[in-house]
Design a protein around this motif. Structure first.
Motif, mmCIF file in Angstrom:
data_model
loop_
_atom_site.group_PDB
_atom_site.id
_atom_site.type_symbol
_atom_site.label_atom_id
_atom_site.label_comp_id
_atom_site.label_asym_id
_atom_site.label_seq_id
_atom_site.Cartn_x
_atom_site.Cartn_y
_atom_site.Cartn_z
ATOM 1 N N GLU A 50 18.429 25.084 120.374
ATOM 2 C CA GLU A 50 18.095 24.020 119.447
ATOM 3 C C GLU A 50 17.401 24.649 118.250
ATOM 4 O O GLU A 50 16.469 25.455 118.424
ATOM 5 N N PRO A 51 17.799 24.301 117.023
ATOM 6 C CA PRO A 51 17.285 24.982 115.823
ATOM 7 C C PRO A 51 15.765 25.055 115.720
ATOM 8 O O PRO A 51 15.218 26.086 115.352
ATOM 9 N N ARG A 52 15.060 23.989 116.056
ATOM 10 C CA ARG A 52 13.606 24.020 115.893
ATOM 11 C C ARG A 52 12.876 24.425 117.171
ATOM 12 O O ARG A 52 11.676 24.693 117.138
ATOM 13 N N ARG A 53 13.581 24.453 118.275
ATOM 14 C CA ARG A 53 12.951 24.786 119.545
ATOM 15 C C ARG A 53 13.306 26.189 120.019
ATOM 16 O O ARG A 53 12.509 26.856 120.678
ATOM 17 N N GLY A 54 14.490 26.635 119.701
ATOM 18 C CA GLY A 54 14.924 27.943 120.152
ATOM 19 C C GLY A 54 15.728 27.859 121.437
ATOM 20 O O GLY A 54 16.317 26.821 121.758
ATOM 21 N N TYR A 55 15.727 28.945 122.193
ATOM 22 C CA TYR A 55 16.536 29.025 123.409
ATOM 23 C C TYR A 55 15.786 28.444 124.602
ATOM 24 O O TYR A 55 14.561 28.553 124.719
ATOM 25 N N ARG A 56 16.544 27.835 125.492
ATOM 26 C CA ARG A 56 16.026 27.385 126.782
ATOM 27 C C ARG A 56 17.157 27.475 127.794
ATOM 28 O O ARG A 56 18.326 27.665 127.432
ATOM 29 N N LEU A 57 16.818 27.336 129.062
ATOM 30 C CA LEU A 57 17.830 27.467 130.113
ATOM 31 C C LEU A 57 18.863 26.356 130.007
ATOM 32 O O LEU A 57 18.544 25.207 129.676
ATOM 33 N N GLY A 58 20.105 26.702 130.338
ATOM 34 C CA GLY A 58 21.208 25.765 130.184
ATOM 35 C C GLY A 58 21.535 24.982 131.438
ATOM 36 O O GLY A 58 21.040 25.250 132.535
ATOM 37 N N THR A 59 22.410 24.007 131.258
ATOM 38 C CA THR A 59 22.767 23.101 132.350
ATOM 39 C C THR A 59 23.551 23.802 133.452
ATOM 40 O O THR A 59 23.528 23.366 134.602
ATOM 41 N N ARG A 60 24.244 24.883 133.114
ATOM 42 C CA ARG A 60 25.008 25.598 134.135
ATOM 43 C C ARG A 60 24.073 26.163 135.192
ATOM 44 O O ARG A 60 24.406 26.152 136.397
ATOM 45 N N LEU A 61 22.911 26.651 134.794
ATOM 46 C CA LEU A 61 21.950 27.174 135.753
ATOM 47 C C LEU A 61 21.432 26.078 136.664
ATOM 48 O O LEU A 61 21.186 26.303 137.854
#
Length: 256
Positions: free
Chosen positions: A63-74
């Motif tokens: 997300e542009p203002r939040r950055g990376y986070r774990l995805g739904t596949r995990l």
């Protein structure tokens, strides 16, 4: 005759492990490419390429203002792993009963290298804040389930594990005090956490064994110091042991 290493396979393996390192870094709270690169030691451009590929595969989200986070596949894989865990499936009914009987938080955990991982958790029926989650990890030497999981290893292994956790600031008891406790726990077949992992939190844990007699998991009851003094912990040993014995029986094992 020795074979020449396959450079393509070596490169593929390096890429795989670097990708896993990127996922681990995001799981640890890194949100930007620079933070991930600093954590993993991978070049910025390579980190960006790996993170972008992991987003496409849904292992990460961006997300542009939040950055990376774990995805739904995990999340999907986590639930699949939970469903496939014979121990978690076998233990669920028993830990629910244990939680209902004690009204405290109940954990099911297993050993994973130098840490423990929580396979299941039933929240307390009374107000209590326990910083744990299914899939979460904790140190071995300062947790009740961690100590219960290594009761059979013996003093040489205990010293090695103590050194590992002490170097990371995970345990503050003197070595000889901790070892004396481990010998007593090994003799009794249970383990305590007396506010060693978190202030105000105590627990009692008992190992779970499979048909070979090997410790494969541990179950614990956790309470606050307000409701759980050491006398109550000792009174809970037979109750927790009964749950561990029932789960062990489902796995073909016995506590002896």
């Amino acid at each position: 005759m020795s074979r020449t290493p396959n450079p393509t396979r070596t490169l593929a393996s390096q890429t795989l492990f670097r990708g896993l390192d990127v996922v681990d870094a995001v799981a640890d709270g890194c949100q930007s490419v620079q933070e991930i690169a600093d954590r993993t030691g991978v070049a910025f451009s390579t980190t960006h390429r790996l993170a972008s590929a992991l987003v496409q595969a849904r292992y990460l989200q961006f997300e542009p203002r939040r950055g990376y986070r774990l995805g739904t596949r995990l999340l999907e894989l986590g639930f699949a792993a939970y469903r496939d865990s014979d121990i978690a499936r076998s233990a669920r009914q028993n830990i629910e009963q244990l939680a209902g009987e004690t009204r405290d938080t109940v954990h099911l955990a297993m050993l994973d290298g130098d840490e423990i991982i929580y396979l299941d958790k039933i929240d307390a029926q009374r107000p209590i804040g326990v910083n744990s989650r299914i899939g979460g990890r904790k140190p071995v030497c300062c947790t009740g389930v961690g100590k219960a999981l290594i009761l059979d290893e013996g003093e040489a292994s205990w010293r090695t594990r103590y050194q590992y956790d002490a170097e990371r600031g995970n345990i503050h008891l003197p070595l000889e005090t901790w070892l004396a406790g481990m010998h007593a726990y090994a003799q009794g077949g249970y383990a305590f956490d007396l506010e060693e992992n978190a202030p105000g939190i105590r627990c009692v844990a008992v190992p779970i064994r499979d048909a070979s007699g090997k410790t494969v998991a541990a179950v614990s009851v956790t309470g606050t110091t307000d409701s759980t003094d050491e006398a109550r912990l000792r009174s809970l040993i037979p109750t927790v042991r009964g749950a561990a014995q029932a789960i062990s029986a489902k796995l073909g094992g016995t506590l002896g």
